[in-house]
Design an enzyme around this catalytic site. Structure first.
Site, PDB file in Angstrom:
ATOM      1  N   GLU A  75     -11.207   1.186  -3.644  1.00 20.58           N
ATOM      2  CA  GLU A  75     -11.562   0.907  -2.254  1.00 20.58           C
ATOM      3  C   GLU A  75     -12.149   2.147  -1.582  1.00 20.58           C
ATOM      4  OE1 GLU A  75      -8.155  -0.815  -0.303  1.00 20.58           O
ATOM      5  OE2 GLU A  75      -9.045  -0.637   1.688  1.00 20.58           O
TER       6      GLU A  75
ATOM      7  N   ASP B 228     -14.080  -1.142   2.705  1.00 23.42           N
ATOM      8  CA  ASP B 228     -13.210  -1.349   3.865  1.00 23.42           C
ATOM      9  C   ASP B 228     -13.967  -0.790   5.081  1.00 23.42           C
ATOM     10  OD1 ASP B 228     -11.287  -1.035   5.875  1.00 23.42           O
ATOM     11  OD2 ASP B 228      -9.757  -0.145   4.631  1.00 23.42           O
TER      12      ASP B 228
ATOM     13  N   LYS C 182     -10.689  -6.656   7.768  1.00 24.81           N
ATOM     14  CA  LYS C 182      -9.689  -6.294   8.784  1.00 24.81           C
ATOM     15  C   LYS C 182     -10.247  -6.732  10.124  1.00 24.81           C
ATOM     16  CE  LYS C 182      -7.814  -2.160   6.575  1.00 24.81           C
ATOM     17  NZ  LYS C 182      -7.862  -0.690   6.557  1.00 24.81           N
TER      18      LYS C 182
ATOM     19  N   SER D 283       0.855  -1.179   0.000  1.00 20.86           N
ATOM     20  CA  SER D 283       0.000   0.000   0.000  1.00 20.86           C
ATOM     21  C   SER D 283       0.898   1.239   0.000  1.00 20.86           C
ATOM     22  CB  SER D 283      -0.885  -0.041   1.251  1.00 20.86           C
ATOM     23  OG  SER D 283      -1.682   1.113   1.345  1.00 20.86           O
TER      24      SER D 283
ATOM     25  N   LYS E 227      -2.893   5.267  -2.504  1.00 17.01           N
ATOM     26  CA  LYS E 227      -3.897   6.069  -1.810  1.00 17.01           C
ATOM     27  C   LYS E 227      -4.279   7.235  -2.711  1.00 17.01           C
ATOM     28  CE  LYS E 227      -4.085   3.900   2.153  1.00 17.01           C
ATOM     29  NZ  LYS E 227      -5.342   3.343   2.697  1.00 17.01           N
TER      30      LYS E 227
ATOM     31  N   GLY F 114      -4.815  -4.181   5.949  1.00 15.84           N
ATOM     32  CA  GLY F 114      -3.820  -3.984   7.004  1.00 15.84           C
ATOM     33  C   GLY F 114      -3.986  -2.623   7.639  1.00 15.84           C
TER      34      GLY F 114
ATOM     35  N   LYS G  41      -1.174  -0.892  -4.335  1.00 15.65           N
ATOM     36  CA  LYS G  41      -2.348  -0.041  -4.099  1.00 15.65           C
ATOM     37  C   LYS G  41      -1.840   1.360  -3.840  1.00 15.65           C
ATOM     38  CE  LYS G  41      -4.911   0.279   0.291  1.00 15.65           C
ATOM     39  NZ  LYS G  41      -5.683  -0.511   1.271  1.00 15.65           N
TER      40      LYS G  41
ATOM     41  N   ASP H 197      -7.233   3.394  -3.142  1.00 16.27           N
ATOM     42  CA  ASP H 197      -7.985   3.455  -1.878  1.00 16.27           C
ATOM     43  C   ASP H 197      -8.175   4.921  -1.492  1.00 16.27           C
ATOM     44  OD1 ASP H 197      -9.114   3.123   0.617  1.00 16.27           O
ATOM     45  OD2 ASP H 197      -7.428   2.021   1.491  1.00 16.27           O
TER      46      ASP H 197
HETATM   47  O1  OSB Z   1      -7.406   1.897   4.401  1.00 13.56           O
HETATM   48  O2  OSB Z   1      -6.322   0.146   4.076  1.00 13.56           O
HETATM   49  C1  OSB Z   1      -6.431   1.225   4.649  1.00 13.56           C
HETATM   50  C2  OSB Z   1      -3.359   1.890   6.826  1.00 13.56           C
HETATM   51  C3  OSB Z   1      -3.921   2.588   7.867  1.00 13.56           C
HETATM   52  C4  OSB Z   1      -5.273   2.873   7.822  1.00 13.56           C
HETATM   53  C5  OSB Z   1      -6.054   2.444   6.748  1.00 13.56           C
HETATM   54  C6  OSB Z   1      -5.483   1.721   5.717  1.00 13.56           C
HETATM   55  C7  OSB Z   1      -4.100   1.463   5.739  1.00 13.56           C
HETATM   56  C8  OSB Z   1      -3.367   0.776   4.663  1.00 13.56           C
HETATM   57  C9  OSB Z   1      -2.129   0.027   5.087  1.00 13.56           C
HETATM   58  O3  OSB Z   1      -3.644   0.875   3.505  1.00 13.56           O
HETATM   59  C10 OSB Z   1      -2.013  -1.338   4.557  1.00 13.56           C
HETATM   60  C11 OSB Z   1      -0.924  -2.137   5.262  1.00 13.56           C
HETATM   61  O4  OSB Z   1      -0.995  -2.370   6.488  1.00 13.56           O
HETATM   62  O5  OSB Z   1       0.024  -2.553   4.580  1.00 13.56           O
HETATM   63 MG    MG Z   2      -8.618   0.850   3.032  1.00 21.81          MG
END
Ligand code: OSB
Ligand code: MG
Length: 372
Positions: A213, A238, A262, A135, A163, A290, A161, A188
């Site tokens: 996402e 999510d 999660k 990510s 953001k 995650g 992925k 995401d």
């Molecule tokens: O939205 O998936 C998410 C990290 C903190 C809060 C929200 C998210 C995330 C990540 C991290 O995308 C993914 C990872 O732990 O590798």
């Molecule tokens: Mg997410």
């Protein structure tokens, strides 16, 4: 099992590289490690709430308070001996999913260690290797984003992925797609858009994304269903999916075609498995999200991701993507084919290094049950 003692520790660890989402930029994470002790065994869990209520309404402080004043006393008073019993009893308290999950996970680890089996075996896991994914946060420039992605691809990550947020979306996708035409790519938004952005979001259909996402905020299942009707790209939820019930509602409304699971967000492994099983019986693929966990939380995630309906690459990366020194030994590594091995030993199957935990601890507290 008779739970003799429960311990909480509040830790702070710095990331190897800052992580920016539509909520803002962070340089490290505060989180809680839980321990449940019985007959010389220790189960470990992680509470994934952060210092501020951005991803969800929980924080490390609310989680600490709920654990200390409600969940831990409940375990001792009701003589709760295992994770499923804990799940049922904790249901009477509304909300506080991450606090509940953090303690339930320690009880799962303890139970698996007492049985001498890996957690994935207790859960009904079928896989030993898990497809990894990375990510990537928002960077200062598109050029820096492209360099980071190139480095992750070189390391062997098979899926990326990125953001997104208003102002960092279409242009970022276009640049990533141009430089890496065959990359398995998803985005995401962490809820950064609203119903007025539908025509803008539809532009993302042009970049061959595996999924989008959580474009809208957590409570907007209906608006997600309106967006999904207008887009080719599958939506993945999510933040919106808090339980098996919301998973079913999202399915019935057509709010998404994929679900990210999660364990912290849904209030524990018992609920996570229910969501997994619901999705499996309705042909909705899931993958494991995650929360930038330490190796303790990530080992738990690996055991969950071993279940059969985890059909897409996960937000599970190697220890060195997050931390200079993870809390566990051996660390989690990326193996060939861009996969991560499910630890094979009893319980979480990795060894938390107490000295590293101590060094990162800001505050801790021990809760003693009554003996016998
Ligand atoms: O939205 O998936 C998410 C990290 C903190 C809060 C929200 C998210 C995330 C990540 C991290 O995308 C993914 C990872 O732990 O590798
Ligand atoms: Mg997410």
């Amino acid at each position: 099992m008779h739970i003799e003692r429960i311990e909480l520790a509040l830790l702070k660890l710095d990331y190897v590289h800052f992580f920016e989402t539509s909520f803002g930029r962070e340089y490290g994470r505060t989180f809680i490690i839980t321990k449940a002790l019985s007959e010389g065994l220790c189960g470990y869990g992680e509470v994934v709430a952060s210092a501020a209520p951005l991803y969800s309404s929980e924080t490390t402080e609310t989680a600490w308070t709920i654990l200390k004043n409600f969940l831990i006393p409940m375990v001792f008073e009701k003589k709760i001996g295992g994770p499923e019993e804990f799940y049922r009893a904790a249901k009477k308290f509304r909300g506080h999913a991450m606090a509940k999950a953090g303690l339930e996970l320690a009880l799962w680890d303890l139970q698996a260690k007492a049985a001498g089996v890996p957690l994935s075996k207790l859960y009904g896991g079928t896989k030993t290797m898990i497809p990894a994914g990375v990510s990537c946060g928002i960077e200062d420039s598109i050029a820096e984003l492209l360099e980071r992605i190139a480095a992750f691809i070189d390391e062997g990550y098979p899926r990326v992925k990125i953001k997104i947020k208003p102002g960092w979306d279409v242009e970022a996708c276009a640049a990533v797609r141009k430089r890496f035409p065959n990359l398995v790519l998803q985005v995401d938004a962490n809820g950064a858009y609203g119903i007025d952005d539908i025509s803008h979001l539809k532009k993302l259909d042009g970049y061959g994304l595996l999924m989008i996402e959580q474009p809208f905020p957590p409570y907007d299942l209906w608006d997600h269903s309106r967006l999904q009707k207008e887009m080719r790209t599958p939506l993945c939820l999510d933040e919106s999916v808090l339980s098996e019930t919301t998973a079913r509602q999202a399915f019935e409304m057509g709010s998404c075609r994929i679900i990210n699971i999660k364990v912290g967000r849904v209030g524990g492994m018992t609920e996570a498995k229910k969501i997994h099983d619901f999705c499996q019986s309705h042909d909705i693929p899931v993958w494991c999200g995650g929360m930038l966990e330490s190796g303790i939380g990530r080992a738990h995630n690996l055991h969950l991701a071993a279940l059969p309906n985890f059909k897409l690459p996960n937000d599970l990366s190697a220890s060195n993507r997050y931390w200079k020194e993870d809390l566990i030994d051996p660390e989690i590594v990326l193996e060939k084919g861009g996969q991560i091995r499910v630890p094979g030993g009893p319980g979480i199957g990795v060894n938390p290094v107490e000295e590293r935990i101590r060094r990162a601890t800001l505050q801790n507290e021990v809760f003693q049950g009554n003996s016998g």
